[in-house]
Design a protein around this motif. Sequence first.
Motif, PDB file in Angstrom:
ATOM      1  N   HIS A  93     -14.547 -18.078  36.936  1.00  0.00           N
ATOM      2  CA  HIS A  93     -15.740 -17.178  37.300  1.00  0.00           C
ATOM      3  C   HIS A  93     -15.434 -16.071  38.281  1.00  0.00           C
ATOM      4  N   ILE A  94     -14.358 -16.424  39.195  1.00  0.00           N
ATOM      5  CA  ILE A  94     -13.933 -15.149  40.293  1.00  0.00           C
ATOM      6  C   ILE A  94     -13.147 -14.037  39.291  1.00  0.00           C
ATOM      7  N   ILE A  95     -12.395 -14.478  38.469  1.00  0.00           N
ATOM      8  CA  ILE A  95     -11.791 -13.692  37.472  1.00  0.00           C
ATOM      9  C   ILE A  95     -12.563 -12.814  36.432  1.00  0.00           C
ATOM     10  N   ALA A  96     -13.614 -13.414  36.061  1.00  0.00           N
ATOM     11  CA  ALA A  96     -14.530 -13.017  35.139  1.00  0.00           C
ATOM     12  C   ALA A  96     -15.324 -11.884  35.900  1.00  0.00           C
ATOM     13  N   GLU A  97     -15.957 -12.054  37.052  1.00  0.00           N
ATOM     14  CA  GLU A  97     -16.856 -11.227  37.714  1.00  0.00           C
ATOM     15  C   GLU A  97     -15.788 -10.046  38.055  1.00  0.00           C
TER      16      GLU A  97
END
Length: 652
Positions: free
Chosen positions: A20-24
Amino acid sequence: MDLKEKIIEAKNNLGEKAAHIIAEDLHIEKWDSKMLKGCCPWHRENTPSLMWNKKENYFKCFGCGRVYGILDHFQAQGLPYIESVKKIFETANIPLDDFDFRNTEKDDFFKDYKYPKEEINTDRSKVEKYLTIRGISRATLDFANIKQDYQGNIVFEHRNVDGKLLAVKYRPARVIKKKEAKMWWQKNASMCPILYGVDKIDITMPLLIVEGHIDRLACIEAGFTNVVSIPIGANDLSWIEFNWEWLENFDNIILWADNDDAGRKMIKESIVRIGEHRCRTVEPDEVVVSKVKEYYAQYKANINKTDANNVLLACGKQEVINLINNAKEVPIPDVTKLMECEEFDITKAEVLPTGTKDLDSHIYGYVEGTLNIWTGRTGSGKSTYIIGSCINEAIHNGYGTFIYSGELTQSQLKNWVMLQMAGRNHIIEWDNGENKPKTYTVTNDAKKAIESKYMDSIYVYDSYLIATPEKVISRMEYMRKKHGVRNFIIDNLMCLELDIVKNGNELNAQKNLIIQFLQFAVRYNAIVHLVAHPRKPNGEMAVSEYDILGSSTIPNLAHRIFSVRRTTGEDRENGDAHDAYVSILKDRILGVNKKEVGLYYDVPSRRMYGDKDDVSRKYSWDTGKIKYRTSKFGNNGRLVTNINQEEREVFG
């Protein structure tokens, strides 16, 4: 817990949160927060092919093949490696109070090290212009911290895992001219063989090792960032030993070298030392070779080298990634097709000279991947000849050497090695008075030079008279892999503690041990010399291969068998001036048998030499710089040089 285990723990603790951190941060299109997939940000696509691997904790694009984890992500944001690791720990709520990041493994190496200066030029225009032509973007140059010096050259900074600058290498930011230096190290600074790029590597992921610095940039450009370059060139493998502890972190190492003789040799030797079980190799096919040739043909150049940068230029980023992802495992088959095997050619084999020209004329020299057995009566000159031919000749030619001696102490062995290495020009003869024999020692100047030259070339097993085969062979494997040792002397077979109970009887134990030495020589492409005593002497009869003490299978398993014998009284009466003979009892490689080569013995230097050899030859340590103001040493010593040999002694 070591660093690798700590990072894996942090990644597992983060789990899907990392996705989720990378996707955001990357603004991944069509992001499915439940299925953890979306459109790849590194190539154009309408159907999501970027998926999170929950087991390994990273994204993988099934369209372009790119792999991207949380450590890659933090480094891509500009954080140094150690800071990225710390951020993972912090994000995963793992305490760091008791964890030491310092790299102290090489403290001795850097004791008097001259650290390089940082290049502070802020202009990079010439470098960017040239590397753009080579297919390398500004973003890749930023990631790899590429700089430009004030002369317009490319600056490659070699840093350790902690980010400390250890060495700086340069290359012109243009096409290299004929006879021009392609690369060089910073002047007035030390250098070390640290792999280029270790400060950017996730040790929990597969590691790619390439041959060239720009090849590393090409792989980063294509999307594979877990890549390092060897520091010097394909012919120098000192990087394996220097980076040994760091390389031990990786379960999967991919090797990509140039498709030339030097590159192939590098791959072969690296696999042996790093370990077949964890190595894969990039092997571009004929289609790729053809595309590289076509690419350079437009510039009227005949180039077919399939390094990473050439593949990037000729085939594009996707082919670079495909080749890496489809790297081939090293085959370790029990059965193979004979017609696919490489035919043996002694003229192309890796051969170590024996130091005796007449012996080399029969057998070429000692061949890598062979087991050689030596035998001879006590006092025949066997040990003396082996020290000169199998030890000193090896280190003279750059072969690291490992010795197990169950008969000679380390101090005795060193004395014999030093005397032979020094030669008559650097030996003092001491007159010890009436009724006492003359003794010989190496001059202090020569001793220091020899020790300095061969400090990292010769190793001795440190368990005098007590050794099991398992311990000795285990240590041999370690020395072959970490230190690149290729030459092994075992003196002698009878000094090894055999497990009679396990093997049933002593002869079976001997046979199984010989098989282990044979397998080691072949698997690790090493030269193994094994000393085996003969049976009880039968008059003055010369030793044959079937006179070797022990199991009758010993001579059948060896590639070559040699014996050393002293000349007899009858030989002397018949006018034979030789002191000894080295005989070829068996040669499975070339089929040479029952050949003898005469040897002379020099008392002061303990050297044994043939009719065509020079007793005063210089080894590689002797550069001619040592000069003596006088030939006299003390009240009773003088240099041996030019002293006529007037006496003989027993040598053994």
